[in-house]
Design a protein around this motif. Structure first.
Motif, PDB file in Angstrom:
ATOM      1  N   ALA A 108     -97.521-104.655  21.703  1.00  0.00           N
ATOM      2  CA  ALA A 108     -97.191-103.425  20.971  1.00  0.00           C
ATOM      3  C   ALA A 108     -96.382-102.435  21.805  1.00  0.00           C
ATOM      4  CB  ALA A 108     -98.471-102.782  20.444  1.00  0.00           C
ATOM      5  N   PRO A 109     -96.762-102.113  23.058  1.00  0.00           N
ATOM      6  CA  PRO A 109     -95.913-101.179  23.823  1.00  0.00           C
ATOM      7  C   PRO A 109     -94.542-101.748  24.157  1.00  0.00           C
ATOM      8  CG  PRO A 109     -98.135-101.317  24.749  1.00  0.00           C
ATOM      9  CD  PRO A 109     -97.999-102.438  23.781  1.00  0.00           C
ATOM     10  N   ARG A 110     -94.475-103.045  24.428  1.00  0.00           N
ATOM     11  CA  ARG A 110     -93.183-103.638  24.780  1.00  0.00           C
ATOM     12  C   ARG A 110     -92.265-103.723  23.567  1.00  0.00           C
ATOM     13  NH1 ARG A 110     -93.294-105.660  29.860  1.00  0.00           N
ATOM     14  NH2 ARG A 110     -95.359-106.050  30.794  1.00  0.00           N
ATOM     15  N   ALA A 111     -92.834-103.879  22.381  1.00  0.00           N
ATOM     16  CA  ALA A 111     -92.016-103.937  21.160  1.00  0.00           C
ATOM     17  C   ALA A 111     -91.682-102.567  20.616  1.00  0.00           C
ATOM     18  CB  ALA A 111     -92.750-104.746  20.093  1.00  0.00           C
ATOM     19  N   GLY A 112     -92.166-101.512  21.239  1.00  0.00           N
ATOM     20  CA  GLY A 112     -91.881-100.159  20.792  1.00  0.00           C
ATOM     21  C   GLY A 112     -92.730 -99.703  19.629  1.00  0.00           C
ATOM     22  N   ARG A 116     -95.208 -96.431  25.227  1.00  0.00           N
ATOM     23  CA  ARG A 116     -95.812 -97.050  26.399  1.00  0.00           C
ATOM     24  C   ARG A 116     -96.151 -96.040  27.481  1.00  0.00           C
ATOM     25  NH1 ARG A 116     -92.074-101.486  28.683  1.00  0.00           N
ATOM     26  NH2 ARG A 116     -93.723-101.519  30.282  1.00  0.00           N
ATOM     27  N   THR A 117     -95.709 -94.800  27.322  1.00  0.00           N
ATOM     28  CA  THR A 117     -96.117 -93.766  28.272  1.00  0.00           C
ATOM     29  C   THR A 117     -97.593 -93.447  28.131  1.00  0.00           C
ATOM     30  OG1 THR A 117     -93.888 -92.800  28.180  1.00  0.00           O
ATOM     31  CG2 THR A 117     -95.654 -91.418  29.067  1.00  0.00           C
ATOM     32  N   PHE A 118     -98.069 -93.433  26.891  1.00  0.00           N
ATOM     33  CA  PHE A 118     -99.474 -93.112  26.635  1.00  0.00           C
ATOM     34  C   PHE A 118    -100.348 -94.361  26.468  1.00  0.00           C
ATOM     35  CE2 PHE A 118     -96.865 -89.681  24.820  1.00  0.00           C
ATOM     36  CZ  PHE A 118     -97.256 -88.649  25.667  1.00  0.00           C
ATOM     37  N   LEU A 119     -99.726 -95.488  26.162  1.00  0.00           N
ATOM     38  CA  LEU A 119    -100.455 -96.752  26.070  1.00  0.00           C
ATOM     39  C   LEU A 119     -99.617 -97.834  26.753  1.00  0.00           C
ATOM     40  CD1 LEU A 119    -102.968 -98.229  24.991  1.00  0.00           C
ATOM     41  CD2 LEU A 119    -101.654 -98.768  22.924  1.00  0.00           C
ATOM     42  N   PRO A 120     -99.721 -97.941  28.067  1.00  0.00           N
ATOM     43  CA  PRO A 120     -98.931 -98.951  28.784  1.00  0.00           C
ATOM     44  C   PRO A 120     -99.410-100.350  28.444  1.00  0.00           C
ATOM     45  CG  PRO A 120    -100.479 -97.895  30.266  1.00  0.00           C
ATOM     46  CD  PRO A 120    -100.572 -97.152  28.976  1.00  0.00           C
ATOM     47  N   PRO A 121     -98.599-101.358  28.665  1.00  0.00           N
ATOM     48  CA  PRO A 121     -99.029-102.740  28.413  1.00  0.00           C
ATOM     49  C   PRO A 121    -100.259-103.107  29.255  1.00  0.00           C
ATOM     50  CG  PRO A 121     -96.659-102.636  28.705  1.00  0.00           C
ATOM     51  CD  PRO A 121     -97.182-101.297  29.089  1.00  0.00           C
ATOM     52  N   PHE A 122    -100.954-104.082  28.771  1.00  0.00           N
ATOM     53  CA  PHE A 122    -102.190-104.481  29.452  1.00  0.00           C
ATOM     54  C   PHE A 122    -101.913-105.005  30.854  1.00  0.00           C
ATOM     55  CE2 PHE A 122    -105.293-107.834  30.478  1.00  0.00           C
ATOM     56  CZ  PHE A 122    -106.441-107.066  30.531  1.00  0.00           C
TER      57      PHE A 122
END
Length: 338
Positions: A108-112, A116-122
């Motif tokens: 989800a963060p990588r796909a926009g 990703r500032t508030f929810l970075p990738p796992f």
């Protein structure tokens, strides 16, 4: 003259026959032991031929133990191999939802889909967790939180279980303390956190005390309910045997109350960690709650999520430990299917 000669010849022939017979007997006597020894040597273990065991003779312990141990190991291995597909399927079923959540968190963060500032990738959160673990910050903060949480939880169990047994068994005590319990059990622990801080300060005492307060109510209420709902048939049978009050509690009431009681203890185990995290966000210098709060203020978002994941993992492990203890203490129960 001739008769004398004949008599002498007959004596000579008789003596010769006797000597021949004695020699034959001596030969047979000498040959018999040798044949016996040859037969024994032919059937001895050194000759490579096994002898049949004599009825009533016991074999050596090692000879009996080795085949049984080998057969037992073989049966265990075979049973494990047969159950392996079932165990793999069961493990995959239980972990499927968690794996799907982690994949969604990564994609989800990588796909926009989220910022990703508030929810970075796992993966970034995992890197941050590993960094906190290698430099010792995670271990120090987790140790401080676990010491406070387990101290408050242990005190709550030591206080709430005997009090719950007393209130649940003696009706006058329940009538006396019932209204007071209703008032306090409906007051949230976090609502009283400022009161604990004002009265006890911002040190360890206030944090452990708020955990004790929060954990007491699930244990106390479930213990009271467990005692009041013990099977009346068991109580009648116990009273018919003239058991004393201590023996009645030990043999009947406590074993019958274990399942419901441990439901409250497991709830209290989860509450002890959650309430402590909130308490550590106020005036603490160490702990997982402090780590999460400090990471938020410093905008170290991956470290903040790493602290949250650590709290979740500790809660799961602690709950499984309590489940194992419950199964151990209630092993006498017959499963519903059997």
């Amino acid at each position: 003259m001739s008769s004398t000669t004949g008599t002498t010849a007959e004596k000579t022939d008789a003596t010769h026959a006797t000597t021949t017979t004695d020699a034959a007997n001596t030969t047979e006597t000498v040959q018999a032991p040798s044949l016996t020894k040859s037969a024994e040597s032919a059937t001895s273990p050194e000759a490579g031929t096994s002898t049949a065991p004599t009825p009533g003779a016991s074999s050596p312990p090692d000879a009996r133990r080795a085949p049984s141990l080998t057969a037992r190991v073989r049966r265990t291995a075979l049973r494990t191999v047969r159950r392996l597909p079932y165990l793999l399927l069961k493990g995959a079923t239980k972990s499927a939802a968690i794996v799907a959540l982690l994949l969604l968190w990564e994609i989800a963060p990588r796909a926009g889909l989220v910022d990703r500032t508030f929810l970075p990738p796992f993966s970034e959160v995992a890197d941050a967790w590993w960094g906190l673990a290698t430099d010792g910050q995670l271990a120090d903060n987790a140790r401080a939180s676990l010491a406070r949480s387990f101290s408050g939880f242990g005190i709550a169990v030591a206080v709430a279980v005997p009090l719950g047994l007393l209130i649940g068994w003696y009706r006058p005590v329940a009538d006396l303390l019932g209204p007071l319990l209703e008032v306090f059990r409906n007051t949230a622990a976090l609502a009283l956190l400022p009161v604990f801080v004002l009265l006890l300060g911002i040190g360890e005492t206030s944090k452990v005390s708020i955990v004790v307060y929060a954990c007491t109510w699930p244990i106390l209420l479930n213990t009271i309910s467990a005692v009041r709902h013990v099977d009346p048939t068991l109580l009648k049978l116990a009273k018919s045997m003239d058991l004393s009050a201590p023996r009645l509690f030990q043999r009947v009431i406590l074993p019958a109350s274990v399942p419901v009681m441990f439901t409250g203890i497991r709830l209290a185990g989860a509450v002890s960690i959650l309430v402590l995290v909130a308490a550590e966000m106020i005036g603490a210098k160490a702990g997982l709650g402090y780590l999460i709060n400090a990471s938020q203020y410093n905008f170290a978002i991956p470290q903040m999520y790493a602290g949250i994941i650590t709290i979740s993992a500790i809660g799961v492990v602690f709950n499984q430990f309590l489940v194992t203890v419950e199964r151990r203490l209630s092993s006498w129960r017959v499963p519903a299917g059997g």
